[in-house]
Design an enzyme around this catalytic site. Structure first.
Site, short mmCIF file in Angstrom:
data_model
loop_
_atom_site.label_atom_id
_atom_site.label_comp_id
_atom_site.label_asym_id
_atom_site.label_seq_id
_atom_site.Cartn_x
_atom_site.Cartn_y
_atom_site.Cartn_z
N LYS A 125 0.83 -1.21 0.00
CA LYS A 125 0.00 0.00 0.00
C LYS A 125 0.86 1.25 0.00
CE LYS A 125 -3.85 -2.24 2.38
NZ LYS A 125 -4.53 -2.49 3.66
N GLN A 174 -4.79 -2.42 9.90
CA GLN A 174 -4.60 -3.70 9.25
C GLN A 174 -5.01 -4.84 10.18
OE1 GLN A 174 -3.64 -4.24 6.07
NE2 GLN A 174 -3.86 -6.44 6.35
N ASP A 209 -11.17 2.33 4.23
CA ASP A 209 -11.60 0.94 4.04
C ASP A 209 -13.10 0.83 3.82
OD1 ASP A 209 -9.76 -1.05 3.76
OD2 ASP A 209 -9.48 -1.40 5.90
#
Length: 281
Positions: free
Chosen positions: A53, A97, A118
């Site tokens: 990312k 995460q 997200d």
């Protein structure tokens, strides 16, 4: 029949090219988007994914704010890092995460909804249900974007989604039935009776149950689009939900890895840039 491979890696590269132009336009206004990540522990897959990312961000001109914590970090320590990123004006959006080994619902809920790239904050999922604008879940959105880019007909299609998880299955049903997609969706799972019968009726199959080779050649209608979003391990390697021989009957198929996974990263970047554009307008 040989299926057309829907290449998520190539599509990610194309989307990054498009996003570079948008990021450059933001830079002309004095705005540089910033991505934050919170990582707890030493899971190799999580470290690889977070690293990917940040490489994506660097390649399109986005700043990175990486916060790695040891596996011994407690709930309060991680929550403090989330609070810091919420308060940092240079951090446009961020992710926590998973897995963290902690109360992940509490951590997810602590992220500011405005910085939830997200698209999984309870408030943003509620907006999805209500049809209100907000960040959308990245993996389901990535699957739909990949279908669009490969010109798979979605309008009026019967889509069978296998999996009822929060990150893929449940939000996919909501996204696909919006007027912009206009599909008819059947949501199945590992407890569904006569699963094969449901799958045979589908124009599009999206498997996200985490069961290796759950979808087999005899279950798929010839010419259907089949997307493999399942993630499990077999002999130390990633195993998807779709058996290899499905490619012999499908019209379109995604590799796994290399299909929907890269599209999740693409949609995360897209959500980040969209938030920055809204702030700059």
């Amino acid at each position: 029949m040989t299926a057309i491979v829907m290449d998520g890696k190539a599509t990610l590269r194309a989307i990054k090219d498009e996003l570079r132009t948008r990021v450059a336009a933001l830079a002309d206004k004095g705005v540089v988007p910033g991505l934050g990540t919170v990582l707890v522990g030493d899971d190799p897959a999580s470290h690889w994914y977070v690293g990917a990312k940040h490489k994506d961000c660097a390649s399109i001109g986005v700043r990175g704010f990486r916060r790695d914590l040891p596996a011994t970090a407690g709930q309060a320590e991680v929550e403090q890092v989330i609070d810091d990123l919420n308060a940092n004006p240079e951090c446009t959006g961020f992710i926590v995460q998973q897995p963290t080994g902690l109360d992940e619902f509490a951590l997810l809920s602590r992220v500011s909804p405005d910085k939830d790239i997200d698209g999984l904050h309870p408030m943003n999922l509620g907006k999805l249900v209500l049809g209100e604008p907000g960040p959308l879940p990245c993996t389901p959105l990535g699957a739909i974007e990949l279908l669009r880019r490969y010109e798979v007909p979605i309008d009026g299609a019967h889509v069978v989604v296998i999996g009822r998880g929060l990150t893929v299955g449940r939000p996919l049903g909501l996204l696909l039935t919006r007027r912009s997609e206009n599909a008819t969706t059947t949501l199945c799972h590992t407890g569904t009776r006569n699963l094969a019968e449901h799958v045979r009726e589908a124009d599009i199959v999206i498997a996200a149950a985490g069961v290796p080779d759950l979808v087999t050649k005899d279950m798929v209608k010839p010419g259907a689009a089949v997307m493999d979003v399942g993630v499990s391990r077999r002999e130390g390697k990633i195993a998807g939900d779709v058996a290899a021989d499905v490619a012999e009957v499908a019209g379109w198929i995604t590799p796994n890895p290399g299909g929907v996974g890269p599209m999740t990263r693409a949609m995360l970047l897209s959500n980040l840039v969209s938030i920055a554009e809204q702030q700059a307008s």
